[in-house]
Write an enzyme that holds these catalytic residues in place. Sequence first.
Site, mmCIF file in Angstrom:
data_model
loop_
_atom_site.group_PDB
_atom_site.id
_atom_site.type_symbol
_atom_site.label_atom_id
_atom_site.label_comp_id
_atom_site.label_asym_id
_atom_site.label_seq_id
_atom_site.Cartn_x
_atom_site.Cartn_y
_atom_site.Cartn_z
ATOM 1 N N SER A 1 0.818 -1.199 0.000
ATOM 2 C CA SER A 1 0.000 0.000 0.000
ATOM 3 C C SER A 1 0.859 1.260 0.000
ATOM 4 C CB SER A 1 -0.971 -0.030 1.182
ATOM 5 O OG SER A 1 -1.907 1.015 1.096
ATOM 6 N N ASP B 1 -2.026 6.520 -4.037
ATOM 7 C CA ASP B 1 -0.883 5.792 -3.476
ATOM 8 C C ASP B 1 -0.456 4.668 -4.424
ATOM 9 O OD1 ASP B 1 -3.030 4.100 -3.039
ATOM 10 O OD2 ASP B 1 -2.439 3.534 -1.012
ATOM 11 N N ASP C 1 -0.655 1.431 -4.766
ATOM 12 C CA ASP C 1 -1.600 0.427 -5.253
ATOM 13 C C ASP C 1 -2.948 1.029 -5.618
ATOM 14 O OD1 ASP C 1 -2.359 0.940 -2.665
ATOM 15 O OD2 ASP C 1 -2.590 -1.152 -2.074
ATOM 16 N N ASP D 1 -5.428 2.558 -4.139
ATOM 17 C CA ASP D 1 -6.700 2.388 -3.435
ATOM 18 C C ASP D 1 -7.010 3.597 -2.552
ATOM 19 O OD1 ASP D 1 -4.844 1.919 -1.437
ATOM 20 O OD2 ASP D 1 -5.683 -0.011 -0.804
#
Length: 571
Positions: free
Chosen positions: A143, A300, A302, A304
């Site tokens: 993340s 960010d 990834d 999400d």
Amino acid sequence: MNPTALYERWLSAQLDDPDLTEELKGIQGNDAEILDRFYRDLEFGTAGLRGVLGAGNNRMNVYTVRRATQGLANYLLAANRTPHVAISYDSRIKSDLFARQAAGVLAANGIRVSIYPQLMPVPCLSFATRELHCDAGIMVTASHNPAKYNGYKVYGPDGCQMTEHAADAVLAQINALDILEGAKQMPFEEGLERGLISYIPGEVEDKFVQAVLAQQVNPGVCASAGLKLVYSPLNGTGNKPVRRVLGEIGAADVTVVPEQENPDGNFPTCPFPNPEIKDALSLGLQLSRQVGADLMLATDPDCDRVGIAVKDGEDYRLFTGNQVGALLLDYICRNRKERGTMPEGAFAVTTIVSTKLATAIAQAYGVHMAIVLTGFKYIGEQIAIAEAQGHPERFLFGFEESYGYLSGTHARDKDGVVASMLIVEMASWYKQQGKSLVDALEELYQRFGYYQEQVANFQFEGAEGMAKMAQIMETMRQNPPAEIAGSRVVCRKDYKLSQSVDQQGRAEPIDLPKSNVLEYRLENGCTAIVRPSGTEPKIKLYLSLVGRTQQEAQQRGGPLKADMERLMGVG
């Protein structure tokens, strides 16, 4: 086996990754470094694995990934003769390697794998898991953590991150395996040749984009508003899907931060690629000032989470996840109601640590607000309940304070793509009325009162840190305060004991899964929540401040934070 013996075993083994052997040689004789890498297994839970890259069973490496995947394979095969797993990965160091290693372990167990041919965001993995009718999904990502981290999230067939029950079952399988030799293996290329591994076709990504576009509230508004944007994918996965969707909705004036455009797991200009942190947005803010942008977006690695900065006079104002979530909720409800598209029985979802303003907004529009534990899987579960009842359209919006948002049922995790689209659409809609998002937020506060939120993080690294975190929570649980910062505690909640106690000592059950969280509601309307992070070695303190004016709300923050730090023993 003790840490020293484990270290010696790893050092003497013929490891596949030469980086690991070099690292092990480099810490020879350093007891503290050896202990940190080998004192425990990297924890597997509902958030999967997450840790620092390196050698050892308390690090992210090909062996921890293989072992976790073998545990998942055993779990899936016990319930299904022909399981199918979707895999995606982000731009982090060795993410592509870990994804292919996981695919090889699954293939060696006879499990069919569908893997994206290139890095893709979390919501695309959640979508593919459902679209391809998979039994599980794997997302290789850490993340928004610093570059030295990587991780491995596991999703269920519903596209949500794995539940506690399933994670415990997988963990039991993992614990039965030897970390260096317990996993079956098949080379990735062999899996492709044998048809056990296949690439996810482009039409799945196209369907994802169409599902995102279906969540527009005011189609066409972006094409006519003339909003000027700056966007940064923070060297992650968001660049292509976010820009594609923005182009589709007519947001033509988008300038991408060039240093952060392409995937790079070293994050050279952004040590902490977290859109919650101002430093992560510094290059984007510089570019915004140069081009005179109305709005800056950052996703960010990834993709999400989304962070934003809004032009405010001659400079830019960063918005919190709570502020964006409240604005989006109000925007969606107001426009759905005005356009006659508000479904009967509509509901929204937020978490126990998110702004209380959300509940006030929902009530104003006759929308039910479901409040769940921290973790987007709990928001996803609420969507699943509505779907099982035959009314998925009743779900309007879900968000959590940590910059995660979702509209639509196409994914069951945070979706930075749909959130970026809706934020740009919302800013365009307000711009057509001669207002900025700063103006819109002020209007919300004037309608509902001034809600301010603060989050403090307390780091606890290594073996001693884990013990300290547990001690803090247990001490606070055994010694509940009657007063904090001069205001009486009118209700305290212990989510681990599933118990809510009022100031007269009367207890009521909490109808939520057990979680190691303590909450204190004060007589002045403020709230303090203490929660150990599920993915990082830290305790989080969430403060919800309420006042008749912005100044009153802010002034309550300092004393409340100081007294909570005293009670936690970290001040």
